[in-house]
Design an enzyme around this catalytic site. Structure first.
Site, PDB file in Angstrom:
ATOM      1  N   VAL A   1      -8.411 -16.245-102.447  1.00  0.00           N
ATOM      2  CA  VAL A   1      -7.166 -15.152-102.363  1.00  0.00           C
ATOM      3  C   VAL A   1      -5.479 -15.557-102.833  1.00  0.00           C
ATOM      4  CG1 VAL A   1      -8.711 -14.114-100.692  1.00  0.00           C
ATOM      5  CG2 VAL A   1      -6.791 -15.256 -99.964  1.00  0.00           C
TER       6      VAL A   1
ATOM      7  N   ASN B   1     -11.267 -10.480 -94.881  1.00  0.00           N
ATOM      8  CA  ASN B   1     -11.780 -11.282 -93.943  1.00  0.00           C
ATOM      9  C   ASN B   1     -11.097 -13.452 -93.688  1.00  0.00           C
ATOM     10  OD1 ASN B   1     -12.761 -12.974 -91.310  1.00  0.00           O
ATOM     11  ND2 ASN B   1     -14.199 -13.818 -92.937  1.00  0.00           N
TER      12      ASN B   1
ATOM     13  N   TYR C   1       0.717 -19.637 -88.158  1.00  0.00           N
ATOM     14  CA  TYR C   1      -0.798 -19.045 -88.023  1.00  0.00           C
ATOM     15  C   TYR C   1      -0.696 -17.443 -86.848  1.00  0.00           C
ATOM     16  CZ  TYR C   1      -5.678 -17.916 -86.991  1.00  0.00           C
ATOM     17  OH  TYR C   1      -6.750 -17.302 -86.923  1.00  0.00           O
TER      18      TYR C   1
ATOM     19  N   ALA D   1       2.084 -16.061 -86.415  1.00  0.00           N
ATOM     20  CA  ALA D   1       2.411 -14.440 -86.946  1.00  0.00           C
ATOM     21  C   ALA D   1       1.681 -14.024 -88.223  1.00  0.00           C
ATOM     22  CB  ALA D   1       3.876 -15.459 -86.971  1.00  0.00           C
TER      23      ALA D   1
ATOM     24  N   LYS E   1      -1.389 -13.873 -88.429  1.00  0.00           N
ATOM     25  CA  LYS E   1      -2.230 -12.413 -87.965  1.00  0.00           C
ATOM     26  C   LYS E   1      -1.227 -10.932 -87.050  1.00  0.00           C
ATOM     27  CE  LYS E   1      -5.572 -14.799 -88.478  1.00  0.00           C
ATOM     28  NZ  LYS E   1      -6.769 -14.363 -90.065  1.00  0.00           N
TER      29      LYS E   1
END
Ligand SMILES: NC(=O)c1ccc[n+]([C@@H]2O[C@H](COP(=O)([O-])OP(=O)(O)OC[C@H]3O[C@@H](n4cnc5c(N)ncnc54)[C@H](O)[C@@H]3O)[C@@H](O)[C@H]2O)c1
Length: 264
Positions: A69, A95, A161, A163, A165
């Site tokens: 991705v 996801n 991590y 930040a 999310k």
């Protein structure tokens, strides 16, 4: 009683579906009758998912493509192929995620920042960028993005991590408003600790993950990925027809219990 959803005749994209929450969600969608186009890293895991779905649900059409991705071109091609193959995509589950290196912020470097944000945040931006036009052209759809409990709180040693999310929720809120009148609903899930390779990598192994997180979990256990999958199916289903722009926390009570015990 376990909720049952009927996705027969619907086509679903799962991006980040080779292991953990994504794989459990792909299996749950297959059980609910959906056709699936799954992306993620790990050709062997992709093949084993196709075999597992084939054995359990022989009537389901499922395909897998190894897609990183971080590459917009790869994400665009994946969507083009999925639309050619299935004609119409009704649901997308964005996801894909990585834990990155667990360390105080002053010990991280740009490569750590780039990996986490490129997969966890920009990957979801690319997903929605290529899903929304298709759903607009086809009269609607539902998108679910994976944030985290760390998308609504801070946690020492996982600043970047967190930040990424928090950013997923910002993208979700805003994109949901852009398409609210176009029969497209966009929501996020914010899972607490769930026993997957990501969790064990983040905390250096299964036992260490248990030792670290169990004390702060009111229900006294770590979630099984299948429990998170059921929330994704709910949000993607017509049962959630008036829910959009939300980040639904699913954490066994951790968030409402208040401050955690991790001060580095
Ligand atoms: N496990 C937890 O406790 C927990 C809690 C909250 C949120 N999450 C989030 O749930 C999601 C799924 O994680 P999981 O816990 O099931 O872990 P996992 O490691 O089992 O799954 C991660 C998935 O993302 C894919 N992926 C990773 N990097 C990718 C890339 N560059 N391109 C494409 N796909 C990529 C992997 O192939 C895999 O399919 C992640 O976004 C994670 O941040 C997990």
């Amino acid at each position: 009683m376990r909720a049952k959803y009927d996705f027969s005749g619907r086509s679903v994209l799962v991006i980040g579906g080779t292991t953990g929450i994504g794989r459990a969600t792909a299996l749950a969608f297959a059980e609910a009758g959906a056709n699936l186009y799954v992306a993620g890293l790990g050709a062997a895991e992709g093949r084993s998912l196709i075999e597992e779905v084939g054995k359990r649900h022989p009537g389901i059409a499922i395909e897998f493509a190894e897609v990183d991705v971080r590459s917009e071109d790869a994400v665009r091609k994946f969507h083009e192929t999925a639309y050619e193959r299935f004609g119409r995509i009704d649901v997308a589950f964005n996801n894909a995620g990585v834990p990155g290196r667990t360390a105080p912020i002053h010990e991280l470097d740009q490569a750590d920042f780039d990996l986490i944000t490129e997969v966890n945040l920009r990957g979801i931006f690319f997903g929605m960028k290529y899903q929304i036009p298709h759903m607009l052209a086809n009269g609607g759809g539902a998108i679910v993005n994976t944030s985290s409990l760390f998308g609504v709180m801070g946690y020492a040693t996982t600043a970047v991590y967190c930040a990424s999310k928090w950013g997923v929720i910002g993208l979700t809120n805003s994109a949901a408003l852009e398409v609210a009148r176009s029969n497209i609903r966009i929501n996020a899930i914010a899972p607490g600790s769930t026993m997957t390779p990501l969790l064990t990598n983040m905390f250096g192994g299964e036992q260490s993950a248990r030792d670290t997180v169990l004390p702060s979990l009111p229900m006294g256990r770590i979630a099984d990925p299948s429990e998170i999958a059921r929330l994704v199916l709910f949000l993607a289903s017509d049962e959630a027809s008036f829910i959009t722009g939300q980040a639904v926390i699913i954490d066994g009570g951790g968030f409402v219990a208040g401050a955690d015990k991790t001060v580095a």
